[in-house]
Motif scaffolding. Structure first.
Motif, PDB file in Angstrom:
ATOM      1  N   LEU A  70       5.848 -13.206  -6.486  1.00 13.79           N
ATOM      2  CA  LEU A  70       4.604 -12.423  -6.366  1.00 13.79           C
ATOM      3  C   LEU A  70       3.928 -12.681  -5.027  1.00 13.79           C
ATOM      4  O   LEU A  70       3.467 -11.747  -4.362  1.00 13.79           O
ATOM      5  N   GLY A  72       5.324 -13.666  -2.344  1.00 11.58           N
ATOM      6  CA  GLY A  72       6.165 -13.036  -1.323  1.00 11.58           C
ATOM      7  C   GLY A  72       5.845 -11.566  -1.159  1.00 11.58           C
ATOM      8  O   GLY A  72       5.762 -11.051  -0.043  1.00 11.58           O
ATOM      9  N   ALA A  73       5.632 -10.909  -2.284  1.00 12.80           N
ATOM     10  CA  ALA A  73       5.306  -9.475  -2.242  1.00 12.80           C
ATOM     11  C   ALA A  73       3.931  -9.250  -1.628  1.00 12.80           C
ATOM     12  O   ALA A  73       3.733  -8.325  -0.835  1.00 12.80           O
ATOM     13  N   LYS A  74       2.993 -10.118  -1.981  1.00  8.93           N
ATOM     14  CA  LYS A  74       1.611  -9.941  -1.491  1.00  8.93           C
ATOM     15  C   LYS A  74       1.483 -10.181   0.011  1.00  8.93           C
ATOM     16  O   LYS A  74       0.506  -9.764   0.625  1.00  8.93           O
ATOM     17  N   GLU A  76       3.270  -8.914   2.123  1.00 12.41           N
ATOM     18  CA  GLU A  76       3.540  -7.628   2.768  1.00 12.41           C
ATOM     19  C   GLU A  76       2.230  -6.915   3.102  1.00 12.41           C
ATOM     20  O   GLU A  76       1.181  -7.253   2.563  1.00 12.41           O
ATOM     21  N   LYS A  77       2.364  -5.922   3.951  1.00 12.43           N
ATOM     22  CA  LYS A  77       1.172  -5.142   4.346  1.00 12.43           C
ATOM     23  C   LYS A  77       0.562  -4.491   3.105  1.00 12.43           C
ATOM     24  O   LYS A  77       1.282  -3.825   2.331  1.00 12.43           O
ATOM     25  N   ALA A  78      -0.713  -4.714   2.942  1.00 15.19           N
ATOM     26  CA  ALA A  78      -1.383  -4.191   1.740  1.00 15.19           C
ATOM     27  C   ALA A  78      -1.404  -2.665   1.752  1.00 15.19           C
ATOM     28  O   ALA A  78      -1.544  -2.052   2.811  1.00 15.19           O
ATOM     29  N   PRO A  79      -1.261  -2.043   0.594  1.00 17.83           N
ATOM     30  CA  PRO A  79      -1.310  -0.577   0.542  1.00 17.83           C
ATOM     31  C   PRO A  79      -2.709  -0.057   0.847  1.00 17.83           C
ATOM     32  O   PRO A  79      -3.689  -0.763   0.666  1.00 17.83           O
ATOM     33  N   LYS A  80      -2.760   1.187   1.304  1.00 17.47           N
ATOM     34  CA  LYS A  80      -4.066   1.769   1.631  1.00 17.47           C
ATOM     35  C   LYS A  80      -4.753   2.249   0.368  1.00 17.47           C
ATOM     36  O   LYS A  80      -4.133   2.943  -0.440  1.00 17.47           O
ATOM     37  N   ALA A  81      -6.019   1.883   0.249  1.00 17.46           N
ATOM     38  CA  ALA A  81      -6.756   2.278  -0.955  1.00 17.46           C
ATOM     39  C   ALA A  81      -7.143   3.749  -0.930  1.00 17.46           C
ATOM     40  O   ALA A  81      -7.209   4.407  -1.956  1.00 17.46           O
ATOM     41  N   HIS A  83      -5.734   6.447  -0.264  1.00 15.22           N
ATOM     42  CA  HIS A  83      -4.830   7.429  -0.864  1.00 15.22           C
ATOM     43  C   HIS A  83      -5.014   7.506  -2.364  1.00 15.22           C
ATOM     44  O   HIS A  83      -4.882   8.553  -2.957  1.00 15.22           O
ATOM     45  N   LEU A  84      -5.268   6.349  -2.964  1.00 15.56           N
ATOM     46  CA  LEU A  84      -5.238   6.316  -4.417  1.00 15.56           C
ATOM     47  C   LEU A  84      -6.607   6.456  -5.066  1.00 15.56           C
ATOM     48  O   LEU A  84      -6.738   7.086  -6.101  1.00 15.56           O
ATOM     49  N   PRO A  86      -9.377   7.470  -6.845  1.00 17.40           N
ATOM     50  CA  PRO A  86      -9.401   8.832  -7.387  1.00 17.40           C
ATOM     51  C   PRO A  86     -10.679   9.592  -7.063  1.00 17.40           C
ATOM     52  O   PRO A  86     -11.772   9.076  -7.218  1.00 17.40           O
TER      53      PRO A  86
END
Lengths: 160, 188
Positions: A70, A72-74, A76-81, A83-84, A86
């Motif tokens: 986990l 290791g995954a974190k 990574e470059k954080a996803p952009k908020a 886009h999501l 709502p």
């Protein structure tokens, strides 16, 4: 249905993969055909056992390993908020904006051609002309007759 | 208790603790899926690492109306295929499954039982193509419906049915090698 057709359907009899009508037909056949019945039982048993083994041999993470994966995954470059997050009206607003643009463009580009008096381009052209001429040419003799009209389409006399 | 979508939004807003909660229900499932496909636990963990990275990186692309479980499994299957393709393991997959021992850290007796079970599973699954195996594992192993399986693997429902039928036939044939007696007798 004969045994050959039934045996083709047997592998899919263990779930809802085939329609009810066919299931009923296969079941009716299995009632009276011991060979096909044995074949069906073989499928059921092999599937049940395989599922059982898969369950028994299932693996799980050690907590330490899971945490490491986990982390290791974190890294990574954080996803952009953006886009999501709502916004339910996002699309509606986009369409509304497009519609407004279309209307404005229509007013700017198409409308000026109608602002002029009269409805047609021909009429406008006629209105601008002082003298209107009409020519008739005889195909047989090549004789040309030219009429001249004023703005009100009254025949204009031209003194030569 | 937050639902999955709220947890996704949480992660995207920077609350990284929600990422762990979000994946907790699937941690075993994705590991086992990768393990069955690669045939080796260490390789499966590598695949899962890659899967988790992809999930985290592309979390913003997850749509509310979609099933998170299906989405996670789709990424897992794609990562597994990528892994197998990269290492060119399609051809020697069966041999690897047979030869590679799995160190589970259990006591010898349990290890022996586990080894027996693993051998039985390997016997049953060894003749399956990667596609048949993935269809079988998703449908019969993880309990996905035909429609869900087709979405995860990106193929038609008809293709899933065909592969599932072939997989079950092959397993039934292989099963006969483990229990070489008549099925009529087994049931009694």
């Amino acid at each position: 249905m004969n045994c050959k057709k039934i045996r083709r359907l047997l592998p899919l009899m263990m779930g809802p993969e085939i329609p009810h009508a066919k299931v009923a037909a296969v079941n009716a056949h299995l009632e009276k055909c011991p060979e096909c019945r044995r074949e069906y039982d073989a499928y059921v048993l092999s599937l049940e056992k395989t599922k059982e083994w898969l369950k028994e041999d299932s693996k799980d993470w050690e907590d330490r390993e899971w945490q490491a994966v986990l982390q290791g995954a974190k890294k990574e470059k954080a996803p952009k908020a953006s886009h999501l997050v709502p916004w339910p009206f996002k699309k509606i607003w986009a369409y509304a904006l497009m519609a407004v643009c279309v209307v404005v463009l229509t007013l700017l580009v198409v409308r000026p051609s109608f602002i002029e008096e009269g409805t047609g381009a021909g009429e406008r052209m006629l209105a601008q002309q002082e003298v209107i001429s009409m020519t008739l040419v005889s195909q047989e003799t090549g004789l040309k007759i030219v009429w001249f009209f004023n703005k009100n389409f009254e025949l204009k006399e031209i003194e030569e | 208790m937050k639902n999955e979508y709220e947890l996704v939004v949480d992660v995207l807003e920077g609350n990284q603790g929600s990422f762990e909660i979000l994946l907790q229900p699937y941690r075993k499932g994705i590991l086992n899926m990768a393990y069955r496909m690669t045939g080796n636990l260490e390789e499966a963990k590598e695949v899962c690492q890659e899967t988790l990275i992809k999930i985290y990186r592309h979390l913003d692309k997850f749509k509310k109306e979609k099933s998170l479980k299906n989405w996670i499994y789709t990424i897992t299957m794609n990562s597994t295929y990528d892994y197998l393709r990269e290492k060119k393991k399609y051809k020697d997959l069966v041999e690897k499954q047979k030869s590679l021992p799995v160190d589970t850290g259990l006591d010898p007796e349990k290890k022996l039982v586990n080894k027996e079970i693993k051998e039985k599973i390997d016997t049953c699954l060894q003749t399956l193509s990667p596609k048949e195996k993935s269809v079988f594992l998703l449908r019969d192993g993880e309990g996905f419906s035909v429609k869900e399986t087709s979405k995860i693997l990106g193929c038609s429902s008809m293709s899933v049915r065909t592969h599932l039928s072939r997989a079950r036939q092959k397993i039934r044939t292989q099963f006969e090698k483990i229990y070489p007696f008549r099925y009529g007798e087994v049931k009694q």
